[in-house]
Design a protein around this motif. Structure first.
Motif, PDB file in Angstrom:
ATOM      1  N   GLY A  60       0.764  -1.242   0.000  1.00 34.21           N
ATOM      2  CA  GLY A  60       0.000   0.000   0.000  1.00 34.21           C
ATOM      3  C   GLY A  60       0.793   1.289   0.000  1.00 34.21           C
ATOM      4  O   GLY A  60       0.235   2.361  -0.165  1.00 34.21           O
ATOM      5  N   PHE A  61       2.080   1.218   0.218  1.00 33.49           N
ATOM      6  CA  PHE A  61       2.924   2.415   0.172  1.00 33.49           C
ATOM      7  C   PHE A  61       4.294   2.025  -0.361  1.00 33.49           C
ATOM      8  O   PHE A  61       4.597   0.852  -0.511  1.00 33.49           O
ATOM      9  CB  PHE A  61       3.004   3.119   1.530  1.00 33.49           C
ATOM     10  CG  PHE A  61       3.629   2.323   2.647  1.00 33.49           C
ATOM     11  CD1 PHE A  61       4.922   2.588   3.074  1.00 33.49           C
ATOM     12  CD2 PHE A  61       2.909   1.330   3.301  1.00 33.49           C
ATOM     13  CE1 PHE A  61       5.494   1.867   4.109  1.00 33.49           C
ATOM     14  CE2 PHE A  61       3.477   0.601   4.339  1.00 33.49           C
ATOM     15  CZ  PHE A  61       4.769   0.868   4.746  1.00 33.49           C
ATOM     16  N   PHE A  62       5.104   3.039  -0.705  1.00 37.87           N
ATOM     17  CA  PHE A  62       6.405   2.843  -1.347  1.00 37.87           C
ATOM     18  C   PHE A  62       6.257   2.056  -2.650  1.00 37.87           C
ATOM     19  O   PHE A  62       7.125   1.259  -3.021  1.00 37.87           O
ATOM     20  CB  PHE A  62       7.408   2.131  -0.434  1.00 37.87           C
ATOM     21  CG  PHE A  62       7.850   2.917   0.765  1.00 37.87           C
ATOM     22  CD1 PHE A  62       7.694   4.289   0.837  1.00 37.87           C
ATOM     23  CD2 PHE A  62       8.444   2.277   1.838  1.00 37.87           C
ATOM     24  CE1 PHE A  62       8.119   5.008   1.939  1.00 37.87           C
ATOM     25  CE2 PHE A  62       8.872   2.984   2.951  1.00 37.87           C
ATOM     26  CZ  PHE A  62       8.709   4.349   3.003  1.00 37.87           C
ATOM     27  N   LEU A  63       5.147   2.285  -3.331  1.00 33.30           N
ATOM     28  CA  LEU A  63       4.906   1.575  -4.580  1.00 33.30           C
ATOM     29  C   LEU A  63       5.858   2.071  -5.660  1.00 33.30           C
ATOM     30  O   LEU A  63       6.193   3.261  -5.712  1.00 33.30           O
ATOM     31  CB  LEU A  63       3.450   1.739  -5.009  1.00 33.30           C
ATOM     32  CG  LEU A  63       2.429   1.213  -3.989  1.00 33.30           C
ATOM     33  CD1 LEU A  63       1.013   1.500  -4.454  1.00 33.30           C
ATOM     34  CD2 LEU A  63       2.622  -0.269  -3.729  1.00 33.30           C
ATOM     35  N   PRO A  64       6.323   1.179  -6.539  1.00 31.84           N
ATOM     36  CA  PRO A  64       7.280   1.573  -7.577  1.00 31.84           C
ATOM     37  C   PRO A  64       6.754   2.748  -8.411  1.00 31.84           C
ATOM     38  O   PRO A  64       5.560   2.832  -8.699  1.00 31.84           O
ATOM     39  CB  PRO A  64       7.400   0.314  -8.447  1.00 31.84           C
ATOM     40  CG  PRO A  64       6.945  -0.804  -7.577  1.00 31.84           C
ATOM     41  CD  PRO A  64       5.936  -0.219  -6.631  1.00 31.84           C
TER      42      PRO A  64
END
Length: 187
Positions: A60-64
């Motif tokens: 849900g976060f730090f997505l490429p």
């Protein structure tokens, strides 16, 4: 010098309006920037930025390729500074951090970053297991409130519980101010 700075996950998703906002990320990033500035002036070849990029979209976060995964401007890497991409809490797991440190003859680490209870804890413990003498700058780290069943643990309690657990056996825990005073006295 045989000491390196490891800056872990100071990324935009941890800041206001990010997908995983922490408690006081601005203060932690400002302190990390002070430590980074000291290293840039005194040991510029020994700075390592660690950037978490989610390998599973369910995180849900730090997505490429998203703004949230970008390193925050407070500690923006310079061209000559190493950036390591990681996919796990431990900055050493499936990265070449250890080989880069060995190549430079590094034996001591100074760690700053986010989240205290996850990636900082995992990285510090792994560093010590690998034989590095480690210093944790606790006020250059941030975390968030946690809960389990009906119990809520404040971010401050989470932070100090993990910092307290690392102190002694795993790291010398200190503040930004104390670290900078100690380094100034040596030089």
């Amino acid at each position: 010098m045989s000491t390196a700075l490891i800056i872990v996950d100071i990324q935009k998703d941890y800041f206001p309006n990010g997908k995983m906002e922490l408690s006081n990320p601005e203060g932690a990033a400002a302190n990390a920037a002070k430590v980074l500035d000291w290293f840039r002036k005194n040991q510029k070849e020994n700075i390592f930025h660690v950037q978490h990029v989610a390998s599973d979209p369910a995180m849900g976060f730090f997505l490429p390729d998203t703004e949230g995964a970008e390193i925050h401007e407070a500690v923006q890497p310079l061209e000559n500074e190493s950036i390591l991409i990681k996919h796990f809490a431990n900055s050493f797991l499936q990265t070449d951090l250890e080989s880069q440190l060995k190549e430079k003859g590094i034996t001591k680490l100074v760690v700053v970053g986010m989240m205290t209870h996850m990636c900082i804890d995992a990285t510090v413990r792994a560093a010590v297991d690998l034989g590095y003498e480690t210093t944790l700058i606790e006020d250059a780290c941030a975390t968030r409130e946690l809960s389990y069943q009906d119990k809520v643990v404040s971010a401050e309690q989470v932070h100090y519980a993990f910092v307290g657990a690392l102190q002694g056996m795993y790291a010398e825990v200190t503040s930004t101010e104390a670290f900078l005073k100690q380094k100034a006295a040596i030089l």
